[in-house]
Write a protein that holds these residues in place. Structure first.
Motif, PDB file in Angstrom:
ATOM      1  N   PRO A 108      -3.971  -7.202   2.303  1.00 53.26           N
ATOM      2  CA  PRO A 108      -4.570  -8.226   3.163  1.00 53.26           C
ATOM      3  C   PRO A 108      -5.439  -7.659   4.269  1.00 53.26           C
ATOM      4  O   PRO A 108      -6.468  -8.238   4.623  1.00 53.26           O
ATOM      5  N   ASN A 124      -7.104 -13.523  -2.943  1.00 57.51           N
ATOM      6  CA  ASN A 124      -5.724 -13.979  -2.808  1.00 57.51           C
ATOM      7  C   ASN A 124      -5.395 -14.838  -4.023  1.00 57.51           C
ATOM      8  O   ASN A 124      -5.798 -15.996  -4.106  1.00 57.51           O
ATOM      9  N   THR A 126      -2.536 -15.920  -4.913  1.00 55.81           N
ATOM     10  CA  THR A 126      -1.646 -16.964  -4.412  1.00 55.81           C
ATOM     11  C   THR A 126      -1.570 -16.777  -2.904  1.00 55.81           C
ATOM     12  O   THR A 126      -2.179 -15.865  -2.349  1.00 55.81           O
ATOM     13  N   GLU A 127      -0.799 -17.624  -2.243  1.00 54.04           N
ATOM     14  CA  GLU A 127      -0.613 -17.466  -0.803  1.00 54.04           C
ATOM     15  C   GLU A 127       0.187 -16.217  -0.477  1.00 54.04           C
ATOM     16  O   GLU A 127       0.189 -15.759   0.661  1.00 54.04           O
ATOM     17  N   ARG A 128       0.825 -15.640  -1.495  1.00 54.82           N
ATOM     18  CA  ARG A 128       1.740 -14.532  -1.224  1.00 54.82           C
ATOM     19  C   ARG A 128       1.281 -13.187  -1.775  1.00 54.82           C
ATOM     20  O   ARG A 128       2.022 -12.212  -1.695  1.00 54.82           O
ATOM     21  N   THR A 130      -2.248 -10.404  -2.953  1.00 53.62           N
ATOM     22  CA  THR A 130      -3.657 -10.036  -3.058  1.00 53.62           C
ATOM     23  C   THR A 130      -3.855  -9.136  -4.276  1.00 53.62           C
ATOM     24  O   THR A 130      -3.089  -8.193  -4.477  1.00 53.62           O
ATOM     25  N   SER A 145       2.053  -7.653  -2.930  1.00 52.18           N
ATOM     26  CA  SER A 145       2.827  -8.791  -2.439  1.00 52.18           C
ATOM     27  C   SER A 145       2.812  -8.784  -0.913  1.00 52.18           C
ATOM     28  O   SER A 145       2.989  -7.747  -0.285  1.00 52.18           O
ATOM     29  N   HIS A 146       2.583  -9.959  -0.316  1.00 55.89           N
ATOM     30  CA  HIS A 146       2.578 -10.072   1.141  1.00 55.89           C
ATOM     31  C   HIS A 146       3.992 -10.175   1.721  1.00 55.89           C
ATOM     32  O   HIS A 146       4.190  -9.953   2.916  1.00 55.89           O
ATOM     33  N   LYS A 147       4.945 -10.518   0.878  1.00 56.63           N
ATOM     34  CA  LYS A 147       6.267 -10.912   1.356  1.00 56.63           C
ATOM     35  C   LYS A 147       6.938  -9.852   2.219  1.00 56.63           C
ATOM     36  O   LYS A 147       7.528 -10.160   3.261  1.00 56.63           O
TER      37      LYS A 147
END
Length: 212
Positions: A108, A124, A126-128, A130, A145-147
Motif C-alpha cells: 500500500p 487494490n 480488494t479492500e484488504r 494489493t 495482504s493489508h491485514k
C-alpha cells in the motif's frame, strides 16, 4: 514449510524485462516462524513436520487465475521482512536502482511513493490486499495482504513463476490452496497427472512443429 534446505538460503527473481528484481532471504529452519493452524507438512509417506514459513501454494481461486491469466497461480508465501526489492527508476538515466522493503515497493505504501517513479504498477484487488505487476513487461509479481501489515504476522505472496531458474528449482509447492474453488480438470491434472496422454512435442517448439 516448502521443500527448501534447512540452512539459510537466498532466492532471487523479478520481472521479464528486469526493471524489477527481488531477493528472498530465507533464514535457517530454527528461525522460520510457525504458521498458526496450518496443516502439518508431509515429508514422507509416514512422517509430517510442523509447518513453518515459507509456504509454496498452488492457488486454485478464480481471482488469482484470472488476474494472472494462467490456469493456476503458484505463490511463495513469506514474511514481508524476508523480501527486498531493487527497482529501476524511470527518472534516473544512470541505471541506479532503488532498494526498498516490500511495503514500500509493492504494498500500500508504494501507491504514494515508488510506484510513481518505477515500473511497479499496483491495484487494490480488494479492500484488504494489493497486487503488483511490472508496467513495462507485464509480469505478475505479488499479493500483499493489508491485514497484518505493521505486525510480525505480515506476509507477502510472491509469484513463483517470477523466480530465477536456480531458485525455482527449490520452490516446489507443498500444498493446494482454495481447493474448493478450483476447476475440475485442473485439479485432476495437478493431483493425478495427465495419465501419459498429453502430446510432448520433441522440439519443444509447437510453432516449428506446426509449420513443419
Amino acid at each position: 514449510m516448502a521443500y527448501l534446505p534447512r540452512e539459510a538460503v537466498n532466492l532471487t527473481g523479478g520481472c521479464y524485462c528486469k526493471a524489477i528484481r527481488y531477493t528472498i532471504k530465507v533464514p535457517a529452519w530454527e528461525d522460520r516462524p510457525a504458521v498458526p493452524n496450518a496443516l502439518e507438512t508431509p515429508i514422507s509417506a509416514n512422517d509430517k513436520i510442523e509447518t513453518r514459513m515459507p509456504m509454496v501454494d498452488l492457488d486454485h481461486c478464480k481471482n488469482c487465475r484470472t488476474q494472472a491469466g494462467c490456469i493456476i497461480q503458484c505463490w511463495f508465501i513469506a514474511p514481508v521482512g524476508w523480501v527486498e526489492w531493487d527497482l529501476i527508476s524511470k527518472e534516473d538515466s544512470t541505471g541506479q536502482t532503488l532498494h526498498l522493503s516490500t511495503p514500500d515497493a509493492v504494498g500500500p505504501a508504494s501507491q504514494e511513493t515508488s510506484s510513481h517513479s518505477t515500473f511497479v504498477s499496483w491495484f487494490n484487488c480488494t479492500e484488504r490486499a494489493t497486487r503488483s505487476f511490472c508496467s513495462r513487461c507485464g509480469t505478475n509479481l505479488s499479493y500483499v495482504s493489508h491485514k497484518y501489515l505493521g505486525t510480525p504476522m505480515a506476509f507477502v505472496d510472491i509469484a513463483v513463476g517470477s523466480l530465477d531458474a536456480e531458485s525455482l528449482e527449490m520452490a516446489k509447492p507443498d500444498r493446494h490452496g482454495w481447493w474448493d474453488f478450483g476447476v475440475d480438470w485442473i485439479k485432476t491434472l495437478l493431483s493425478k497427472g495427465d495419465g501419459g496422454f498429453m502430446i510432448k512435442h520433441q522440439t519443444g517448439d509447437v510453432t516449428k512443429a506446426i509449420e513443419g
